[in-house]
Design a protein around this motif. Sequence first.
Motif, PDB file in Angstrom:
ATOM      1  N   ILE A 103       0.843  -1.186   0.000  1.00  0.00           N
ATOM      2  CA  ILE A 103       0.000   0.000   0.000  1.00  0.00           C
ATOM      3  C   ILE A 103       0.883   1.243   0.000  1.00  0.00           C
ATOM      4  N   SER A 104       0.442   2.304  -0.679  1.00  0.00           N
ATOM      5  CA  SER A 104       1.238   3.532  -0.736  1.00  0.00           C
ATOM      6  C   SER A 104       1.276   4.192   0.638  1.00  0.00           C
ATOM      7  N   SER A 105       2.308   4.973   0.901  1.00  0.00           N
ATOM      8  CA  SER A 105       2.497   5.587   2.216  1.00  0.00           C
ATOM      9  C   SER A 105       1.326   6.466   2.615  1.00  0.00           C
ATOM     10  N   GLY A 106       0.808   7.260   1.689  1.00  0.00           N
ATOM     11  CA  GLY A 106      -0.319   8.150   1.973  1.00  0.00           C
ATOM     12  C   GLY A 106      -1.557   7.378   2.390  1.00  0.00           C
ATOM     13  N   LYS A 107      -1.818   6.271   1.698  1.00  0.00           N
ATOM     14  CA  LYS A 107      -2.989   5.451   2.030  1.00  0.00           C
ATOM     15  C   LYS A 107      -2.819   4.770   3.378  1.00  0.00           C
ATOM     16  N   ALA A 108      -1.594   4.397   3.733  1.00  0.00           N
ATOM     17  CA  ALA A 108      -1.339   3.763   5.027  1.00  0.00           C
ATOM     18  C   ALA A 108      -1.616   4.746   6.160  1.00  0.00           C
ATOM     19  N   LYS A 109      -1.153   5.989   6.010  1.00  0.00           N
ATOM     20  CA  LYS A 109      -1.407   7.008   7.031  1.00  0.00           C
ATOM     21  C   LYS A 109      -2.896   7.289   7.146  1.00  0.00           C
ATOM     22  N   GLU A 110      -3.554   7.396   5.995  1.00  0.00           N
ATOM     23  CA  GLU A 110      -4.995   7.675   5.974  1.00  0.00           C
ATOM     24  C   GLU A 110      -5.774   6.545   6.649  1.00  0.00           C
ATOM     25  N   ALA A 111      -5.388   5.304   6.391  1.00  0.00           N
ATOM     26  CA  ALA A 111      -6.062   4.157   7.008  1.00  0.00           C
ATOM     27  C   ALA A 111      -5.871   4.168   8.518  1.00  0.00           C
ATOM     28  N   LYS A 112      -4.685   4.546   8.977  1.00  0.00           N
ATOM     29  CA  LYS A 112      -4.409   4.608  10.412  1.00  0.00           C
ATOM     30  C   LYS A 112      -5.247   5.699  11.075  1.00  0.00           C
ATOM     31  N   GLN A 113      -5.381   6.855  10.408  1.00  0.00           N
ATOM     32  CA  GLN A 113      -6.192   7.946  10.953  1.00  0.00           C
ATOM     33  C   GLN A 113      -7.663   7.549  10.995  1.00  0.00           C
ATOM     34  N   GLN A 114      -8.153   6.876   9.960  1.00  0.00           N
ATOM     35  CA  GLN A 114      -9.547   6.420   9.928  1.00  0.00           C
ATOM     36  C   GLN A 114      -9.810   5.450  11.077  1.00  0.00           C
ATOM     37  N   GLU A 115      -8.842   4.547  11.314  1.00  0.00           N
ATOM     38  CA  GLU A 115      -8.978   3.558  12.373  1.00  0.00           C
ATOM     39  C   GLU A 115      -9.032   4.246  13.744  1.00  0.00           C
ATOM     40  N   LYS A 116      -8.182   5.263  13.937  1.00  0.00           N
ATOM     41  CA  LYS A 116      -8.160   6.013  15.185  1.00  0.00           C
ATOM     42  C   LYS A 116      -9.471   6.751  15.409  1.00  0.00           C
ATOM     43  N   LYS A 117      -9.977   7.366  14.347  1.00  0.00           N
ATOM     44  CA  LYS A 117     -11.213   8.136  14.428  1.00  0.00           C
ATOM     45  C   LYS A 117     -12.404   7.224  14.733  1.00  0.00           C
ATOM     46  N   ALA A 118     -12.425   6.036  14.149  1.00  0.00           N
ATOM     47  CA  ALA A 118     -13.525   5.096  14.374  1.00  0.00           C
ATOM     48  C   ALA A 118     -13.483   4.549  15.806  1.00  0.00           C
ATOM     49  N   ALA A 119     -12.293   4.437  16.378  1.00  0.00           N
ATOM     50  CA  ALA A 119     -12.164   3.905  17.725  1.00  0.00           C
ATOM     51  C   ALA A 119     -12.583   4.912  18.794  1.00  0.00           C
ATOM     52  N   ARG A 120     -12.551   6.207  18.461  1.00  0.00           N
ATOM     53  CA  ARG A 120     -12.899   7.240  19.437  1.00  0.00           C
ATOM     54  C   ARG A 120     -14.409   7.282  19.619  1.00  0.00           C
ATOM     55  N   PRO A 121     -14.864   7.160  20.866  1.00  0.00           N
ATOM     56  CA  PRO A 121     -16.313   7.212  21.091  1.00  0.00           C
ATOM     57  C   PRO A 121     -16.849   8.623  20.888  1.00  0.00           C
ATOM     58  N   SER A 122     -18.035   8.715  20.329  1.00  0.00           N
ATOM     59  CA  SER A 122     -18.659  10.006  20.101  1.00  0.00           C
ATOM     60  C   SER A 122     -19.252  10.515  21.403  1.00  0.00           C
ATOM     61  N   LYS A 123     -19.020  11.781  21.700  1.00  0.00           N
ATOM     62  CA  LYS A 123     -19.544  12.378  22.916  1.00  0.00           C
ATOM     63  C   LYS A 123     -20.834  13.128  22.582  1.00  0.00           C
ATOM     64  N   VAL A 124     -21.696  13.258  23.578  1.00  0.00           N
ATOM     65  CA  VAL A 124     -22.931  14.031  23.421  1.00  0.00           C
ATOM     66  C   VAL A 124     -22.797  15.267  24.294  1.00  0.00           C
TER      67      VAL A 124
END
Length: 157
Positions: free
Chosen positions: A56-77
């Motif tokens: 995978i290209s470096s840019g896509k690897a970073k983007e995938a890691k950021q997406q994974e981090k964002k999905a793991a963060r619980p949404s606050k109300v």
Amino acid sequence: MIKNDKIKAAEVDVTGVNGEALGVMATSEALKLARELGVDLLCTSLYSSPPPCSLISSGKAKEAKQQEKKAARPSKVKEIRLTANIEEHDYDTKKNQAQRILAGGDSVQFVVKVSGKDGAKAKERLEELLRDLQGTGVRKTGIQVSGKQAAVQVDPV
């Protein structure tokens, strides 16, 4: 996610840049192939043998890691309180505050305090807020009028 030289397994199951299966190969061979193509070798799971890896290209690897981090963060109300007889300037301030919260990825719970016969007016005020926030948020719950308050929850788009 582990990538490139940090992969310690002897063999890896490699998937190509376009998603094609390249099969099981030695890690050194997979790293050599990744360098030739100018991409990274990214290990997606260490719990299987041989571990699955992707080119995978470096840019896509970073983007995938950021997406994974964002999905793991619980949404606050976050709760925003206001009254049915709010002034125009105060209404705009509360609306802008809600837009900032929604843009940050958190949900907003609007609570309008009802006193006397202002129940209908409180519902109108919440409907107006929902119309104004249409581009940044989507209504999760219906407008609930109960006792001395009316409430609605808005999630980010």
